[in-house]
Design a protein around this motif. Structure first.
Motif, PDB file in Angstrom:
ATOM      1  N   LEU A  40       5.571   7.793  -5.476  1.00 36.92           N
ATOM      2  CA  LEU A  40       4.855   7.403  -4.258  1.00 36.92           C
ATOM      3  C   LEU A  40       4.642   5.906  -4.132  1.00 36.92           C
ATOM      4  O   LEU A  40       4.341   5.420  -3.052  1.00 36.92           O
ATOM      5  CB  LEU A  40       3.478   8.104  -4.224  1.00 36.92           C
ATOM      6  CG  LEU A  40       3.507   9.632  -4.297  1.00 36.92           C
ATOM      7  CD1 LEU A  40       2.111  10.169  -4.475  1.00 36.92           C
ATOM      8  CD2 LEU A  40       4.135  10.190  -3.039  1.00 36.92           C
ATOM      9  N   THR A  41       4.779   5.164  -5.216  1.00 38.30           N
ATOM     10  CA  THR A  41       4.478   3.740  -5.183  1.00 38.30           C
ATOM     11  C   THR A  41       5.669   2.919  -5.682  1.00 38.30           C
ATOM     12  O   THR A  41       6.474   3.400  -6.487  1.00 38.30           O
ATOM     13  CB  THR A  41       3.260   3.406  -6.064  1.00 38.30           C
ATOM     14  OG1 THR A  41       3.578   3.708  -7.417  1.00 38.30           O
ATOM     15  CG2 THR A  41       2.028   4.193  -5.641  1.00 38.30           C
ATOM     16  N   PRO A  42       5.776   1.665  -5.221  1.00 36.53           N
ATOM     17  CA  PRO A  42       6.851   0.790  -5.714  1.00 36.53           C
ATOM     18  C   PRO A  42       6.737   0.513  -7.212  1.00 36.53           C
ATOM     19  O   PRO A  42       7.743   0.314  -7.879  1.00 36.53           O
ATOM     20  CB  PRO A  42       6.675  -0.502  -4.903  1.00 36.53           C
ATOM     21  CG  PRO A  42       5.840  -0.158  -3.744  1.00 36.53           C
ATOM     22  CD  PRO A  42       5.034   1.035  -4.128  1.00 36.53           C
ATOM     23  N   GLU A  43       5.499   0.531  -7.748  1.00 33.08           N
ATOM     24  CA  GLU A  43       5.319   0.275  -9.182  1.00 33.08           C
ATOM     25  C   GLU A  43       6.021   1.330 -10.034  1.00 33.08           C
ATOM     26  O   GLU A  43       6.580   1.031 -11.083  1.00 33.08           O
ATOM     27  CB  GLU A  43       3.825   0.234  -9.539  1.00 33.08           C
ATOM     28  CG  GLU A  43       3.091  -0.987  -9.024  1.00 33.08           C
ATOM     29  CD  GLU A  43       2.795  -0.903  -7.527  1.00 33.08           C
ATOM     30  OE1 GLU A  43       2.637   0.225  -6.988  1.00 33.08           O
ATOM     31  OE2 GLU A  43       2.749  -1.973  -6.886  1.00 33.08           O
ATOM     32  N   GLN A  44       5.997   2.585  -9.567  1.00 30.64           N
ATOM     33  CA  GLN A  44       6.676   3.650 -10.307  1.00 30.64           C
ATOM     34  C   GLN A  44       8.183   3.443 -10.313  1.00 30.64           C
ATOM     35  O   GLN A  44       8.854   3.738 -11.298  1.00 30.64           O
ATOM     36  CB  GLN A  44       6.325   5.010  -9.713  1.00 30.64           C
ATOM     37  CG  GLN A  44       4.875   5.389  -9.892  1.00 30.64           C
ATOM     38  CD  GLN A  44       4.484   6.617  -9.103  1.00 30.64           C
ATOM     39  OE1 GLN A  44       5.063   6.930  -8.071  1.00 30.64           O
ATOM     40  NE2 GLN A  44       3.480   7.333  -9.598  1.00 30.64           N
ATOM     41  N   GLN A  60       9.184   2.247   1.668  1.00 29.21           N
ATOM     42  CA  GLN A  60       8.972   2.189   3.116  1.00 29.21           C
ATOM     43  C   GLN A  60       9.871   3.184   3.830  1.00 29.21           C
ATOM     44  O   GLN A  60       9.475   3.827   4.797  1.00 29.21           O
ATOM     45  CB  GLN A  60       9.236   0.778   3.632  1.00 29.21           C
ATOM     46  CG  GLN A  60       8.130  -0.195   3.322  1.00 29.21           C
ATOM     47  CD  GLN A  60       8.469  -1.613   3.779  1.00 29.21           C
ATOM     48  OE1 GLN A  60       9.570  -1.881   4.247  1.00 29.21           O
ATOM     49  NE2 GLN A  60       7.508  -2.512   3.618  1.00 29.21           N
ATOM     50  N   ALA A  61      11.097   3.335   3.349  1.00 33.19           N
ATOM     51  CA  ALA A  61      12.042   4.262   3.977  1.00 33.19           C
ATOM     52  C   ALA A  61      11.712   5.715   3.629  1.00 33.19           C
ATOM     53  O   ALA A  61      11.841   6.607   4.474  1.00 33.19           O
ATOM     54  CB  ALA A  61      13.465   3.930   3.544  1.00 33.19           C
ATOM     55  N   TYR A  62      11.328   5.967   2.374  1.00 32.24           N
ATOM     56  CA  TYR A  62      11.012   7.316   1.916  1.00 32.24           C
ATOM     57  C   TYR A  62       9.619   7.304   1.294  1.00 32.24           C
ATOM     58  O   TYR A  62       9.471   6.954   0.131  1.00 32.24           O
ATOM     59  CB  TYR A  62      12.016   7.784   0.851  1.00 32.24           C
ATOM     60  CG  TYR A  62      13.442   7.706   1.296  1.00 32.24           C
ATOM     61  CD1 TYR A  62      13.990   8.690   2.109  1.00 32.24           C
ATOM     62  CD2 TYR A  62      14.247   6.643   0.904  1.00 32.24           C
ATOM     63  CE1 TYR A  62      15.307   8.619   2.513  1.00 32.24           C
ATOM     64  CE2 TYR A  62      15.566   6.566   1.311  1.00 32.24           C
ATOM     65  CZ  TYR A  62      16.088   7.554   2.108  1.00 32.24           C
ATOM     66  OH  TYR A  62      17.383   7.478   2.511  1.00 32.24           O
TER      67      TYR A  62
END
Length: 146
Positions: A40-44, A60-62
C-alpha cells in the motif's frame, strides 16, 4: 519399424523446490492455500529494491499492488514434523526462497487475521479439533487404543 527412429525424451516438468529454513536438505510441501502480499505504500516497494520515484508512480497508478511473486503459505517439513507459515519469494518457475513468516507480514495480506478464529466454526468443532492434544486421567491420549 526401423531401429533408426529417434527416441522421444520424456521428462516431467520440474516442480518448485522449497527447502526448510531449519533443515536446508529437507523439502517442504504445501498444505494450504497461498495468501499473496498487498503493498500500500511506496516504502514497502523501496524495501524490495524499487527506486523512490518509481515506487511513488506505481502506488499512484495502483493504490493496492498485489505481488505475484511473494506470498504466505503453510508448508510441512518432514524433519520438523510440523506445518508452519512461511514467506515464499519466487525467483523463477523452480527456484524459491523460503523463510519463516514474521507476524508483521500478515498485515500485508488482505482479509486475513491468523490470530482470530474463523467465526463460522462452532466452539464444539474448535474444541474437538484440539482433542488429540489432550490427555486422559491415566496419562494416555484420547485417540490411543486402550
Amino acid at each position: 519399424m526401423s531401429s533408426s527412429a529417434p527416441k522421444r525424451r520424456r521428462t516431467r516438468p520440474l516442480q518448485r523446490q522449497l527447502f526448510c529454513p531449519a533443515h536446508p536438505q529437507e523439502r517442504l510441501f504445501g498444505v494450504g492455500r497461498k495468501y499473496f502480499l498487498h503493498l500500500l505504500t511506496p516504502e514497502q516497494l523501496k524495501q524490495r529494491g524499487m527506486s523512490d520515484r518509481k515506487a511513488k508512480l506505481v502506488i499512484q497508478a495502483y493504490p493496492v499492488l498485489v505481488l505475484s511473486n511473494e506470498w504466505l503459505e503453510e508448508l510441512f517439513c518432514g524433519c520438523c514434523g510440523t506445518s508452519r507459515w512461511c514467506h515464499v519469494t519466487k525467483h523463477d518457475r523452480v527456484q524459491h526462497t523460503v523463510r519463516w513468516a514474521p507476524r508483521e507480514l500478515w498485515e500485508q495480506v488482505a482479509h486475513v487475521d491468523p490470530v482470530v478464529a474463523n467465526p463460522s466454526v462452532s466452539q464444539f468443532s474448535q474444541r474437538e479439533s484440539r482433542r488429540h492434544r489432550r490427555r486422559r486421567a491415566d496419562g494416555g491420549r484420547y485417540w490411543d487404543p486402550a
